[in-house]
Structures are given as C-alpha cells and as structure tokens.
Design a protein around this motif. Structure first.
Motif, short mmCIF file in Angstrom:
data_model
loop_
_atom_site.label_atom_id
_atom_site.label_comp_id
_atom_site.label_asym_id
_atom_site.label_seq_id
_atom_site.Cartn_x
_atom_site.Cartn_y
_atom_site.Cartn_z
N ALA A 32 0.83 -1.20 0.00
CA ALA A 32 0.00 0.00 0.00
C ALA A 32 0.86 1.25 0.00
CB ALA A 32 -0.92 -0.01 1.22
N THR A 34 2.07 4.75 1.22
CA THR A 34 2.13 5.41 2.52
C THR A 34 2.75 6.78 2.36
OG1 THR A 34 4.29 4.45 3.00
CG2 THR A 34 2.39 3.22 3.77
N LEU A 50 -11.42 10.29 -3.09
CA LEU A 50 -10.51 9.45 -2.32
C LEU A 50 -11.05 8.03 -2.39
CD1 LEU A 50 -10.35 11.78 0.80
CD2 LEU A 50 -8.71 11.68 -1.08
N SER A 51 -10.18 7.06 -2.69
CA SER A 51 -10.68 5.69 -2.80
C SER A 51 -9.75 4.71 -2.12
CB SER A 51 -10.87 5.32 -4.27
OG SER A 51 -9.66 5.44 -4.99
N TRP A 52 -10.36 3.63 -1.64
CA TRP A 52 -9.64 2.57 -0.95
C TRP A 52 -10.04 1.23 -1.52
CZ3 TRP A 52 -11.92 6.75 1.28
CH2 TRP A 52 -11.12 7.57 2.04
N GLN A 54 -10.59 -2.58 -1.07
CA GLN A 54 -10.89 -3.48 0.02
C GLN A 54 -10.95 -4.90 -0.53
OE1 GLN A 54 -14.60 -1.49 1.00
NE2 GLN A 54 -13.66 -0.69 2.85
N SER A 71 -20.09 -1.61 3.85
CA SER A 71 -19.79 -0.40 3.07
C SER A 71 -21.00 0.52 2.97
CB SER A 71 -19.29 -0.77 1.68
OG SER A 71 -18.06 -1.46 1.77
N VAL A 113 -14.00 -1.32 -4.30
CA VAL A 113 -13.34 -0.03 -4.11
C VAL A 113 -14.36 0.90 -3.48
CG1 VAL A 113 -12.17 1.91 -5.22
CG2 VAL A 113 -11.88 -0.40 -6.13
#
Length: 121
Positions: A32, A34, A50-52, A54, A71, A113
């Motif tokens: 990831a 950082t 902003l996206s993550w 998962q 979610s 996502v």
C-alpha cells in the motif's frame, strides 16, 4: 415476460471475472502507498475522489461482506447530511466543500473499491 424468456436455456456460464479471479494479488499493507503526497492540479477542477481498495480475503469473507454490506453503513455515516455530520462540518463550519458522497464505486470478484467524493468550494 415469461412467454418471451421462459425457453432461454441456462448454460451455467460463469461471470467474466471468474477467469481471472484470484490471479491478481490484492494490495496489502506491504504494497500500500504510505506517506503524504503533494498534488499539483492540471485543470481547474474543484472536486476530489478518495478511494480505498478493500480486497476479499476469502470466499467466506466475501459472502459475509456481501450479506451484511458494511460499506453501505460506512457510506451512510460518511455521506449523511444531518447536523453534526462530516458534510455539515466541512460545508458549514469550514466552508471547504459543497457536496460529499461516499459509497462503493467498483465491485469485482476479488475486491471492492470504496470512495468518498467531495465537491470543493
């Protein structure tokens, strides 16, 4: 509708992503990104997403998350518009945004996502 489609045979064809499911390793804590990033805009855009990613860690993990949909809960909490919400703070107190939305923006066999979209002032 049944008259038109009842004779269509079920060929048990897997979904398209089944051919590559599990073959692309998901992002992990080791892979990831950082740190902090300085972003220089190239357009006069006043929005940010902003996206993550998962990843699903197992078939059981995917089934549980599909069944209980955490979610949706996080999206409702982040995207709520009531007094005391993140939007009311960023919009009314800080005057940084005009709109905020939060939800799953992509869903595949291996991961989903989650994104937070902000319209900036």
């Amino acid at each position: 509708v049944l008259d038109l489609f009842s004779d269509v045979p079920n060929k048990d064809v897997p979904p398209p992503e089944a051919a590559w499911a599990g073959k692309v390793p998901p992002l992990t804590a080791n892979g990831a990104a950082t740190g902090a990033y300085k972003v220089v805009p190239v357009n006069d855009e006043r929005s940010i997403i902003l996206s993550w990613v998962q990843p699903f860690t197992s078939a059981e993990n995917k089934r549980k998350r599909t069944d209980c949909k955490p979610s949706l809960i996080v999206g409702a909490l982040l995207g709520g518009e009531s007094k005391g919400s993140l939007l009311s703070y960023l919009k009314d107190e800080k005057e940084w945004v005009t709109a905020l939305g939060a939800s799953v923006i992509d869903d595949t066999a291996d991961f989903e996502v989650f994104g937070v979209a902000l319209d900036l002032t």
